[in-house]
Design an enzyme around this catalytic site. Structure first.
Site, PDB file in Angstrom:
ATOM      1  CG  HIS A  81      -2.817   2.660  -2.037  1.00 16.91           C
ATOM      2  ND1 HIS A  81      -2.707   2.449  -0.671  1.00 16.91           N
ATOM      3  CD2 HIS A  81      -3.948   2.004  -2.409  1.00 16.91           C
ATOM      4  CE1 HIS A  81      -3.735   1.735  -0.252  1.00 16.91           C
ATOM      5  NE2 HIS A  81      -4.503   1.439  -1.293  1.00 16.91           N
ATOM      6  CG  ASN A 108       0.689  -4.294  13.334  1.00 16.30           C
ATOM      7  OD1 ASN A 108       1.110  -3.576  14.250  1.00 16.30           O
ATOM      8  ND2 ASN A 108      -0.094  -3.832  12.366  1.00 16.30           N
ATOM      9  CD  GLN A 165      -2.517  -1.145   2.721  1.00 21.15           C
ATOM     10  OE1 GLN A 165      -3.478  -0.423   2.967  1.00 21.15           O
ATOM     11  NE2 GLN A 165      -1.993  -1.945   3.644  1.00 21.15           N
TER      12      GLN A 165
HETATM   13  C1  BV8 Z   1     -11.979   3.229  -3.251  1.00 15.57           C
HETATM   14  C2  BV8 Z   1      -1.983   6.685  -1.288  1.00 15.57           C
HETATM   15  C3  BV8 Z   1     -13.868   3.276  -4.688  1.00 15.57           C
HETATM   16  C4  BV8 Z   1      -1.933   8.150  -1.129  1.00 15.57           C
HETATM   17  C5  BV8 Z   1      -3.699   5.793   0.181  1.00 15.57           C
HETATM   18  C6  BV8 Z   1     -16.078   3.223   4.862  1.00 15.57           C
HETATM   19  C7  BV8 Z   1     -15.852   1.870   5.066  1.00 15.57           C
HETATM   20  C8  BV8 Z   1     -14.974   1.152   4.234  1.00 15.57           C
HETATM   21  C9  BV8 Z   1     -14.338   1.794   3.169  1.00 15.57           C
HETATM   22  C10 BV8 Z   1     -14.570   3.132   2.986  1.00 15.57           C
HETATM   23  C11 BV8 Z   1     -15.423   3.847   3.817  1.00 15.57           C
HETATM   24  N1  BV8 Z   1     -15.437   5.129   3.400  1.00 15.57           N
HETATM   25  C12 BV8 Z   1     -14.622   5.247   2.339  1.00 15.57           C
HETATM   26  C13 BV8 Z   1     -14.101   4.040   2.056  1.00 15.57           C
HETATM   27  C14 BV8 Z   1     -13.188   3.701   0.973  1.00 15.57           C
HETATM   28  C15 BV8 Z   1     -11.773   4.155   1.312  1.00 15.57           C
HETATM   29  C16 BV8 Z   1     -11.335   3.608   2.632  1.00 15.57           C
HETATM   30  O1  BV8 Z   1     -10.984   2.448   2.754  1.00 15.57           O
HETATM   31  N2  BV8 Z   1     -11.339   4.497   3.668  1.00 15.57           N
HETATM   32  C17 BV8 Z   1     -10.916   4.054   4.986  1.00 15.57           C
HETATM   33  C18 BV8 Z   1     -10.082   5.155   5.657  1.00 15.57           C
HETATM   34  C19 BV8 Z   1     -12.157   3.723   5.797  1.00 15.57           C
HETATM   35  N3  BV8 Z   1     -10.938   3.581   0.275  1.00 15.57           N
HETATM   36  C20 BV8 Z   1     -10.748   4.269  -0.862  1.00 15.57           C
HETATM   37  O2  BV8 Z   1     -11.182   5.387  -1.065  1.00 15.57           O
HETATM   38  C21 BV8 Z   1      -9.979   3.509  -1.934  1.00 15.57           C
HETATM   39  N4  BV8 Z   1     -10.728   3.627  -3.158  1.00 15.57           N
HETATM   40  O3  BV8 Z   1     -12.559   2.620  -2.401  1.00 15.57           O
HETATM   41  O4  BV8 Z   1     -12.526   3.635  -4.417  1.00 15.57           O
HETATM   42  C22 BV8 Z   1     -13.900   3.267  -6.138  1.00 15.57           C
HETATM   43  C23 BV8 Z   1     -13.920   2.043  -6.796  1.00 15.57           C
HETATM   44  C24 BV8 Z   1     -13.949   2.050  -8.167  1.00 15.57           C
HETATM   45  C25 BV8 Z   1     -13.938   3.255  -8.881  1.00 15.57           C
HETATM   46  C26 BV8 Z   1     -13.874   4.478  -8.184  1.00 15.57           C
HETATM   47  C27 BV8 Z   1     -13.844   4.499  -6.805  1.00 15.57           C
HETATM   48  C28 BV8 Z   1      -8.616   4.124  -2.160  1.00 15.57           C
HETATM   49  C29 BV8 Z   1      -7.793   3.989  -0.926  1.00 15.57           C
HETATM   50  C30 BV8 Z   1      -6.358   4.430  -1.227  1.00 15.57           C
HETATM   51  C31 BV8 Z   1      -6.059   5.708  -0.490  1.00 15.57           C
HETATM   52  N5  BV8 Z   1      -4.637   6.051  -0.681  1.00 15.57           N
HETATM   53  N6  BV8 Z   1      -2.413   6.088  -0.034  1.00 15.57           N
HETATM   54  C32 BV8 Z   1      -0.750   8.568  -0.280  1.00 15.57           C
HETATM   55  O5  BV8 Z   1      -0.006   7.700   0.236  1.00 15.57           O
HETATM   56  O6  BV8 Z   1      -0.600   9.780  -0.117  1.00 15.57           O
HETATM   57  S1  BV8 Z   1      -4.106   4.970   1.596  1.00 15.57           S
HETATM   58  C33 BV8 Z   1      -2.947   5.173   2.799  1.00 15.57           C
HETATM   59  O7  BV8 Z   1      -3.414   4.372   3.903  1.00 15.57           O
HETATM   60  C34 BV8 Z   1      -1.556   4.628   2.504  1.00 15.57           C
HETATM   61  O8  BV8 Z   1      -1.439   3.955   1.277  1.00 15.57           O
HETATM   62  C35 BV8 Z   1      -1.371   3.620   3.643  1.00 15.57           C
HETATM   63  O9  BV8 Z   1      -0.500   2.629   3.332  1.00 15.57           O
HETATM   64  C36 BV8 Z   1      -2.762   3.140   3.724  1.00 15.57           C
HETATM   65  C37 BV8 Z   1      -3.163   2.211   4.791  1.00 15.57           C
HETATM   66  O10 BV8 Z   1      -2.602   2.625   5.973  1.00 15.57           O
HETATM   67  P1  BV8 Z   1      -1.491   1.633   6.585  1.00 15.57           P
HETATM   68  O11 BV8 Z   1      -0.476   1.355   5.538  1.00 15.57           O
HETATM   69  O12 BV8 Z   1      -2.170   0.462   7.181  1.00 15.57           O
HETATM   70  O13 BV8 Z   1      -0.817   2.553   7.660  1.00 15.57           O
HETATM   71  P2  BV8 Z   1      -1.372   2.904   9.118  1.00 15.57           P
HETATM   72  O14 BV8 Z   1      -0.605   4.079   9.615  1.00 15.57           O
HETATM   73  O15 BV8 Z   1      -2.868   2.952   9.103  1.00 15.57           O
HETATM   74  O16 BV8 Z   1      -0.965   1.615   9.987  1.00 15.57           O
HETATM   75  C38 BV8 Z   1       0.391   1.317  10.208  1.00 15.57           C
HETATM   76  C39 BV8 Z   1       0.418  -0.021  10.907  1.00 15.57           C
HETATM   77  O17 BV8 Z   1       1.780  -0.410  11.052  1.00 15.57           O
HETATM   78  C40 BV8 Z   1      -0.179   0.013  12.298  1.00 15.57           C
HETATM   79  O18 BV8 Z   1      -1.005  -1.131  12.475  1.00 15.57           O
HETATM   80  C41 BV8 Z   1       1.028  -0.069  13.233  1.00 15.57           C
HETATM   81  O19 BV8 Z   1       0.746  -0.813  14.404  1.00 15.57           O
HETATM   82  C42 BV8 Z   1       2.001  -0.850  12.379  1.00 15.57           C
HETATM   83  N7  BV8 Z   1       3.411  -0.602  12.665  1.00 15.57           N
HETATM   84  C43 BV8 Z   1       3.989   0.510  13.178  1.00 15.57           C
HETATM   85  N8  BV8 Z   1       5.334   0.320  13.266  1.00 15.57           N
HETATM   86  C44 BV8 Z   1       5.586  -0.931  12.781  1.00 15.57           C
HETATM   87  C45 BV8 Z   1       4.374  -1.529  12.410  1.00 15.57           C
HETATM   88  N9  BV8 Z   1       4.298  -2.773  11.895  1.00 15.57           N
HETATM   89  C46 BV8 Z   1       5.454  -3.458  11.772  1.00 15.57           C
HETATM   90  N10 BV8 Z   1       6.663  -2.954  12.100  1.00 15.57           N
HETATM   91  C47 BV8 Z   1       6.767  -1.704  12.613  1.00 15.57           C
HETATM   92  N11 BV8 Z   1       7.980  -1.216  12.952  1.00 15.57           N
END
Ligand code: BV8
Ligand code: ZN
Length: 238
Positions: A117, A211, A99
């Site tokens: 992404h 994680n 991602q």
């Molecule tokens: C789409 C690029 C439709 C940009 C990113 C309600 C319910 C469900 C879904 C939705 C909803 N409302 C809206 C939606 C859809 C939405 C979505 O999922 N929203 C979420 C917030 C609810 N999704 C979308 O909009 C997607 N598109 O659905 O389109 C569609 C379909 C067809 C045609 C047209 C439209 C698009 C989603 C993509 C968004 N872009 N990034 C940029 O980077 O600037 S997402 C962004 O979040 C990053 O890519 C990131 O990678 C991603 C996910 O976050 P994580 O990677 O998990 O990072 P996070 O900080 O959250 O977590 C880190 C984890 O690591 C933690 O668990 C932590 O404990 C752990 N960690 C920390 N240190 C370590 C570790 N693990 C291991 N080792 C360590 N040292």
């Protein structure tokens, strides 16, 4: 249920697997000094990523959104792949589905990386659609413009935007044809990426979450390794 299996069991499982796939999120790049999305340090001028990584934010204020991306590009350009990225790269047969937009998997040497992404190093013209790799840090004047005069945007997938169909197909294919799926460093909150681990499990893969924290996936995977990627992956893969 969280199965605390000895690392040896898991190593055997991973070593004996015909094919291993790794699904990563921003957590795998945390040890490279890149802020995660939802953890501490992920904020920039007190904006949440979800409010900046959208087409609306870009339409409203392309300069602000580009300042955020330029700031991140600056951090990523100085970052190095960490032991987690490198451990995955020691196994060139592993398909990486990420991602992340930081290209650290490629810089670590992994030959097969699907960027769900997109990439922060790609820019795309909002008018003529021309896409190119732009490594400039910093970008001299924001927002950058295309030769055709229109605005360039970061070549990433924003919230509300669809993933590229080819990449999504490849990702589904990779996770449904592997024996072991390692899910590393993702909070499993963003869809459709978060649906890949359940899909893999349904297709018969052994799913291991790496994680330090609990996630919505933790109860659905076969094993959870409550360690940082940089500590766990060298043990599991090397
Ligand atoms: C789409 C690029 C439709 C940009 C990113 C309600 C319910 C469900 C879904 C939705 C909803 N409302 C809206 C939606 C859809 C939405 C979505 O999922 N929203 C979420 C917030 C609810 N999704 C979308 O909009 C997607 N598109 O659905 O389109 C569609 C379909 C067809 C045609 C047209 C439209 C698009 C989603 C993509 C968004 N872009 N990034 C940029 O980077 O600037 S997402 C962004 O979040 C990053 O890519 C990131 O990678 C991603 C996910 O976050 P994580 O990677 O998990 O990072 P996070 O900080 O959250 O977590 C880190 C984890 O690591 C933690 O668990 C932590 O404990 C752990 N960690 C920390 N240190 C370590 C570790 N693990 C291991 N080792 C360590 N040292
Ligand atoms: Zn153009």
């Amino acid at each position: 249920m969280e199965f605390r299996r000895s690392v040896e069991d898991l190593q055997k499982r991973v070593r004996s697997a015909e094919s291993v796939c790794v699904l990563t999120g921003s957590g795998i790049s945390a040890e490279s000094g890149i802020p995660t999305f939802r953890g501490a340090g992920g904020l920039w001028r007190n904006f949440r990523p979800e409010s900046l990584a959208t087409p609306q934010a870009f339409a409203n204020d392309p300069k602000l959104v580009w300042e955020w991306y330029d700031w991140r590009r600056g951090i990523i350009a100085k970052a190095e792949p960490n032991a987690g990225h490198r451990a995955i790269a020691t196994r060139p047969e592993i398909t990486v589905v990420t991602q992340n937009v930081d290209s650290l998997h490629q810089r670590a040497g992994s030959p097969r990386v699907f960027e769900l992404h997109g990439s922060i190093w790609t820019v795309r013209c909002i008018q003529c659609g021309e896409e190119q790799h732009d490594p400039r840090v910093p970008i001299p004047d924001l927002p950058p413009r295309c030769r055709c005069g229109a605005l360039l945007r970061p070549g990433v997938v924003w919230f509300g935007e669809g993933l590229s169909p080819g990449v999504w197909d490849n990702a589904q294919q990779a996770v449904t044809s592997c024996d072991v799926l390692l899910v590393v460093g993702t909070s499993a909150l963003v869809y459709p990426a978060a649906s890949l681990a359940p899909l893999a499990k349904q297709a018969g893969a052994f799913v291991i979450e790496v994680n330090p924290d609990e996630t919505p996936l933790s109860t659905a995977v076969h094993y959870t390794v409550r360690q940082r990627a940089g500590d766990a992956l060298p043990q599991l893969l090397e």
